[in-house]
Design a protein around this motif. Sequence first.
Motif, short mmCIF file in Angstrom:
data_model
loop_
_atom_site.label_atom_id
_atom_site.label_comp_id
_atom_site.label_asym_id
_atom_site.label_seq_id
_atom_site.Cartn_x
_atom_site.Cartn_y
_atom_site.Cartn_z
N ARG A 6 0.81 -1.08 -0.03
CA ARG A 6 -0.18 0.02 -0.11
C ARG A 6 0.72 1.41 -0.01
N PHE A 7 1.75 1.17 0.55
CA PHE A 7 2.85 2.54 0.97
C PHE A 7 3.30 3.37 -0.32
N PRO A 8 3.83 2.76 -1.27
CA PRO A 8 4.10 3.28 -2.51
C PRO A 8 2.92 4.23 -3.24
N HIS A 9 1.90 3.89 -2.91
CA HIS A 9 0.36 4.78 -3.70
C HIS A 9 -0.04 5.79 -2.63
N LEU A 10 0.60 5.99 -1.45
CA LEU A 10 0.05 6.67 -0.53
C LEU A 10 1.28 8.29 -0.80
N LEU A 11 1.96 8.01 -1.62
CA LEU A 11 3.02 9.14 -1.82
C LEU A 11 2.57 9.95 -2.81
N GLN A 12 3.21 11.27 -2.81
CA GLN A 12 2.71 12.41 -3.81
C GLN A 12 3.92 12.37 -4.85
N TYR A 13 5.17 12.63 -4.31
CA TYR A 13 6.35 13.05 -5.08
C TYR A 13 7.07 11.71 -5.40
N PHE A 14 7.19 10.73 -4.81
CA PHE A 14 8.00 9.42 -5.06
C PHE A 14 6.85 8.66 -6.00
N VAL A 15 7.43 8.33 -7.17
CA VAL A 15 6.54 7.70 -8.20
C VAL A 15 6.49 6.19 -8.07
N PRO A 16 5.44 5.40 -7.67
CA PRO A 16 5.42 4.15 -7.71
C PRO A 16 5.77 3.32 -8.87
N ALA A 17 6.99 3.13 -9.14
CA ALA A 17 7.70 2.34 -10.34
C ALA A 17 9.02 1.70 -9.90
N THR A 18 9.41 0.73 -10.57
CA THR A 18 10.63 0.11 -10.38
C THR A 18 11.68 0.95 -11.07
N SER A 19 13.07 0.56 -11.32
CA SER A 19 14.24 1.24 -11.69
C SER A 19 14.65 2.09 -10.72
N LEU A 20 15.60 3.15 -10.95
CA LEU A 20 16.25 3.86 -10.10
C LEU A 20 17.36 4.87 -10.81
N GLY A 21 17.91 5.86 -10.22
CA GLY A 21 18.61 6.38 -10.77
C GLY A 21 18.15 7.91 -11.48
N GLY A 22 16.92 8.02 -11.83
CA GLY A 22 16.53 9.25 -12.34
C GLY A 22 16.46 10.43 -11.63
N VAL A 23 16.02 11.51 -12.18
CA VAL A 23 15.79 12.79 -11.77
C VAL A 23 14.53 12.75 -10.72
N GLU A 24 13.58 12.00 -11.11
CA GLU A 24 12.26 11.87 -10.21
C GLU A 24 12.51 10.48 -9.18
N SER A 25 12.02 11.06 -7.87
CA SER A 25 12.42 9.76 -7.08
C SER A 25 11.12 8.82 -7.25
N LEU A 26 11.58 7.55 -7.11
CA LEU A 26 11.10 6.46 -7.33
C LEU A 26 10.82 5.74 -5.92
N VAL A 27 9.55 4.70 -5.94
CA VAL A 27 9.23 3.87 -4.73
C VAL A 27 8.83 2.78 -5.08
N GLU A 28 9.18 1.33 -4.67
CA GLU A 28 8.51 0.16 -4.94
C GLU A 28 8.68 -0.93 -3.96
N ARG A 29 7.38 -1.46 -3.80
CA ARG A 29 7.71 -2.84 -3.04
C ARG A 29 8.65 -3.68 -3.81
N ARG A 30 9.46 -4.14 -3.19
CA ARG A 30 10.67 -4.93 -4.33
C ARG A 30 10.25 -6.21 -5.03
N LEU A 31 9.22 -6.82 -4.00
CA LEU A 31 8.74 -7.99 -4.27
C LEU A 31 7.95 -8.05 -5.62
N ASP A 32 7.66 -6.92 -5.84
CA ASP A 32 6.96 -6.76 -7.58
C ASP A 32 7.77 -7.05 -8.73
N SER A 33 8.85 -6.55 -8.37
CA SER A 33 10.12 -6.88 -9.29
C SER A 33 10.80 -7.83 -9.13
N ASP A 34 11.15 -8.64 -7.89
CA ASP A 34 12.23 -9.58 -7.74
C ASP A 34 11.27 -10.62 -6.70
#
Length: 399
Positions: A333-361
Amino acid sequence: MSAQPKVNGTVLIHGDADVLATPRSEVAPSISVTTTFRAPRPEDNAPPVDLDDLWNPPRHVYSRETQSNTTRVEHILSKVNQGHAVTYSAGLAAAYAALVFAKPKRIAIRGGYHGCHMTIDVYKKSRDNDLKVIDLDDEYQPGDLCWLETPVNPRGESRDIQYYADKIHKVGGLLVVDSTFGPPPLQFPFKFGTDIIFHSATKYFGGHSDLLAGILVVKDRKDWQTLINDRMHLGSTMGSLESWLLLRSLKTFHLRIPRQSQSGTEIAQWLNKIAETPAGQEYDGVPGGMITQIWHSSLQKPDERGFVPSKQMEGGYNATFSFLLADGEQAARFPHLLQYFVPATSLGGVESLVERRLDSDPNEDPRLVRLSVGVEEVEDLISDLQQALQKLAKIKADK
């Protein structure tokens, strides 16, 4: 960490000035999508292209070999990484090329990015004999390859490059360091005995979530040419548009990485305060017990050999790291409660990202949340995490 190393902005902007076959009337490089180039007439007396020395060709023939933006990118990346850089169509294409180059009898690896393990599985299919995978701390033998990821995906803790370099070199093996989480100037792996540096350039070098690329960096020009020849026939050359995008991204690399590092470290320290807060108490408006554990290189204690990440990460700490919430439902649930952290995999971009890692691994802890900190104002990012954790606590309390 005083006197932190820096990436030279002048090199990023002008480090391709010695590239021969490139238009000089342009200020911004053109997007070139041609696959092939017009051959010169006999009377032009054009210099020949030596396929055994493609470091700085006088002209281009076919884009699977070289083209202008790719050569420019590789010259800049070589200077930034203090070696000779080869680009690839994706990070895992670079990982596969490293295996082809090393021809290991065994591979020592532990954890880290699951994609690299899957690339090793694909590479095994090309071998007549079984390729054994061992742990980093097993005993090494001649012909072994040590694949060391540091900082480690997804948690973001550091491993001692010098220790594993010394260990593998005692048996004549090679050390590949996946430094994707620690781009320059955060760490320079060659300084600690690395033989090959690997990066998924999709991440921090690209920095805008709009390109796929990989990088291998070697010390010796002959090894670089070997990798170029292999790449030519593996067909894993980076696309022309991606080369242009990466060349664009490098111009702000020295501005992005220190900011992301500083913000990521500040956020990790803030989250650690919450993790240290007992249930029934609060830190900065967030109830204790919401976060049960956090990993980050800045939070690591010395290991049994006395290693601390600051010895290695001389330019700052990683901007991607992870923490544990109380249960998997909260992590989903947590990634979808955030406003500025985008719920998506990957990393390193200018936009902040968040993910439950289980969804990718699928092998990851379902409670684990990974953050990739971008270039937004750190105060806004902390406020965003604060309100999301408060909402999560309220949802839990209302059940």
